[in-house]
Scaffold this motif. Structure first.
Motif, short mmCIF file in Angstrom:
data_model
loop_
_atom_site.label_atom_id
_atom_site.label_comp_id
_atom_site.label_asym_id
_atom_site.label_seq_id
_atom_site.Cartn_x
_atom_site.Cartn_y
_atom_site.Cartn_z
N SER A 55 0.86 -1.19 0.00
CA SER A 55 0.00 0.00 0.00
C SER A 55 0.89 1.24 0.00
O SER A 55 2.11 1.13 0.08
CB SER A 55 -0.91 0.00 1.24
OG SER A 55 -0.13 0.22 2.40
N GLU A 56 0.28 2.39 -0.07
CA GLU A 56 1.06 3.65 -0.03
C GLU A 56 1.73 3.84 1.32
O GLU A 56 2.73 4.53 1.43
CB GLU A 56 0.14 4.83 -0.34
CG GLU A 56 -0.48 4.76 -1.71
CD GLU A 56 -0.08 5.94 -2.57
OE1 GLU A 56 0.48 6.90 -2.03
OE2 GLU A 56 -0.33 5.87 -3.76
N GLN A 57 1.19 3.23 2.36
CA GLN A 57 1.74 3.37 3.71
C GLN A 57 2.95 2.48 3.96
O GLN A 57 3.85 2.85 4.69
CB GLN A 57 0.68 3.02 4.75
CG GLN A 57 -0.27 4.13 5.06
CD GLN A 57 -1.17 3.70 6.19
OE1 GLN A 57 -2.08 2.91 5.99
NE2 GLN A 57 -0.88 4.20 7.38
N TRP A 58 2.96 1.30 3.40
CA TRP A 58 3.98 0.30 3.73
C TRP A 58 4.92 0.06 2.56
O TRP A 58 4.49 -0.02 1.41
CB TRP A 58 3.32 -1.02 4.11
CG TRP A 58 2.57 -0.95 5.40
CD1 TRP A 58 1.24 -0.71 5.55
CD2 TRP A 58 3.11 -1.07 6.71
NE1 TRP A 58 0.91 -0.70 6.87
CE2 TRP A 58 2.05 -0.92 7.61
CE3 TRP A 58 4.38 -1.30 7.21
CZ2 TRP A 58 2.22 -1.00 8.99
CZ3 TRP A 58 4.56 -1.38 8.58
CH2 TRP A 58 3.49 -1.23 9.45
N LYS A 74 -2.33 10.61 7.23
CA LYS A 74 -2.69 12.02 7.18
C LYS A 74 -1.63 12.93 7.79
O LYS A 74 -1.77 14.14 7.78
CB LYS A 74 -4.02 12.23 7.88
CG LYS A 74 -5.15 11.42 7.25
CD LYS A 74 -6.48 11.94 7.66
CE LYS A 74 -7.66 11.21 7.17
NZ LYS A 74 -7.81 10.50 6.05
N LEU A 75 -0.55 12.36 8.29
CA LEU A 75 0.53 13.14 8.90
C LEU A 75 1.81 12.94 8.10
O LEU A 75 2.02 11.89 7.50
CB LEU A 75 0.76 12.70 10.34
CG LEU A 75 -0.40 12.87 11.31
CD1 LEU A 75 -0.07 12.21 12.64
CD2 LEU A 75 -0.72 14.34 11.51
N PRO A 76 2.72 13.94 8.08
CA PRO A 76 3.98 13.80 7.33
C PRO A 76 5.06 13.06 8.13
O PRO A 76 6.20 13.49 8.22
CB PRO A 76 4.37 15.26 7.07
CG PRO A 76 3.82 16.01 8.23
CD PRO A 76 2.55 15.30 8.61
N ILE A 77 4.66 11.92 8.73
CA ILE A 77 5.58 11.16 9.58
C ILE A 77 5.93 9.84 8.88
O ILE A 77 5.08 9.18 8.30
CB ILE A 77 4.94 10.86 10.95
CG1 ILE A 77 4.73 12.17 11.72
CG2 ILE A 77 5.80 9.89 11.75
CD1 ILE A 77 3.98 11.99 13.02
N LEU A 85 9.93 13.56 10.28
CA LEU A 85 8.80 14.44 10.04
C LEU A 85 9.20 15.40 8.93
O LEU A 85 10.23 16.08 9.04
CB LEU A 85 8.46 15.21 11.32
CG LEU A 85 7.39 16.29 11.24
CD1 LEU A 85 6.03 15.66 11.01
CD2 LEU A 85 7.40 17.12 12.50
N ASN A 86 8.42 15.45 7.85
CA ASN A 86 8.73 16.32 6.71
C ASN A 86 7.54 17.24 6.46
O ASN A 86 6.50 16.80 5.99
CB ASN A 86 9.02 15.46 5.47
CG ASN A 86 9.65 16.26 4.37
OD1 ASN A 86 9.73 17.48 4.43
ND2 ASN A 86 10.10 15.56 3.35
N TYR A 111 12.53 19.49 7.77
CA TYR A 111 12.68 18.04 7.84
C TYR A 111 13.37 17.75 9.17
O TYR A 111 14.45 18.29 9.46
CB TYR A 111 13.52 17.50 6.68
CG TYR A 111 13.79 16.02 6.77
CD1 TYR A 111 12.83 15.09 6.39
CD2 TYR A 111 15.01 15.56 7.25
CE1 TYR A 111 13.07 13.74 6.48
CE2 TYR A 111 15.26 14.20 7.35
CZ TYR A 111 14.30 13.30 6.96
OH TYR A 111 14.55 11.96 7.06
N ILE A 112 12.74 16.91 10.00
CA ILE A 112 13.30 16.57 11.32
C ILE A 112 13.41 15.05 11.38
O ILE A 112 12.46 14.34 11.02
CB ILE A 112 12.39 17.08 12.45
CG1 ILE A 112 12.22 18.58 12.36
CG2 ILE A 112 12.94 16.67 13.81
CD1 ILE A 112 11.12 19.14 13.23
#
Length: 184
Positions: A11-14, A53-56, A107-108, A113-114
């Motif tokens: 999937s887009e997540q994994w 839904k988060l940039p993590i 986190l982006n 970018y962190i």
């Protein structure tokens, strides 16, 4: 050496990848040193997860490695400073074998970018040589042991259209243990 990698993205997540490296090493440094033949399988893997839904992003990775050329610390005598000698793997200096893994959270958010990454690496067959008064020419490897390195890398990057800046911090601790029971 040859390397093959299998990548799978259900999937887009994994995102998952598994690699397998096959290495063959043959060394004979001189007629008096026996031939070293070292063949190994070295698997590597990576698992990546992206929040919906988060940039993590969270990444886990690891692998097994061999190193055939490396530095050996030398103590020349009690009064001199330590120096290092480059060696190629042989029956006197076996190849280094290591296993490591990393865990990273990032986190982006567009301009920022962190990233925080923890790593751990265990290495077998580290060597040290002592050419001091206690030197024994019949024992080319007076000290053989293991090393455990672990640490944390932090990164902050800011990027705009005209410039970019980076701020990084690393904390690393390495423990070495030798057969004589000593630590370095």
């Amino acid at each position: 050496a040859w390397h093959a990698t299998y990548m799978f993205q259900p999937s887009e997540q994994w995102d998952f990848s598994f690699g397998l490296r096959r290495v063959g090493f043959l060394s004979q440094l001189a007629d008096t040193i026996p031939l070293l033949s070292d063949r190994s399988w070295q698997p590597r893997w990576r698992l990546l997860w992206r929040a919906n839904k988060l940039p993590i992003t969270i990444k886990l990775a690891g692998g097994w490695y061999r190193q055939f050329l490396y530095q050996v610390p030398l103590a020349l005598d009690e009064l001199s400073s330590d120096d290092e000698l480059w060696v190629i793997a042989s029956n006197y200096f076996p190849s280094l074998r290591s296993r490591d893994w990393q865990a990273e959270v990032s986190l982006n958010t567009g301009n920022f970018y962190i990233s925080a990454e923890y790593f751990r690496k265990f290495t077998d067959n580290i060597s040290a040589r002592d050419f001091s008064v206690a030197f024994n020419p019949n024992d080319p490897l007076q000290f053989r042991g293991t090393a455990l390195a672990r640490g944390l890398d932090l990164l902050l990057r800011y990027q705009s259209k005209t410039y970019q800046s980076w701020l990084a911090y690393s904390y690393t601790k390495v423990d070495q243990r030798f057969a004589s029971g000593g630590e370095a």
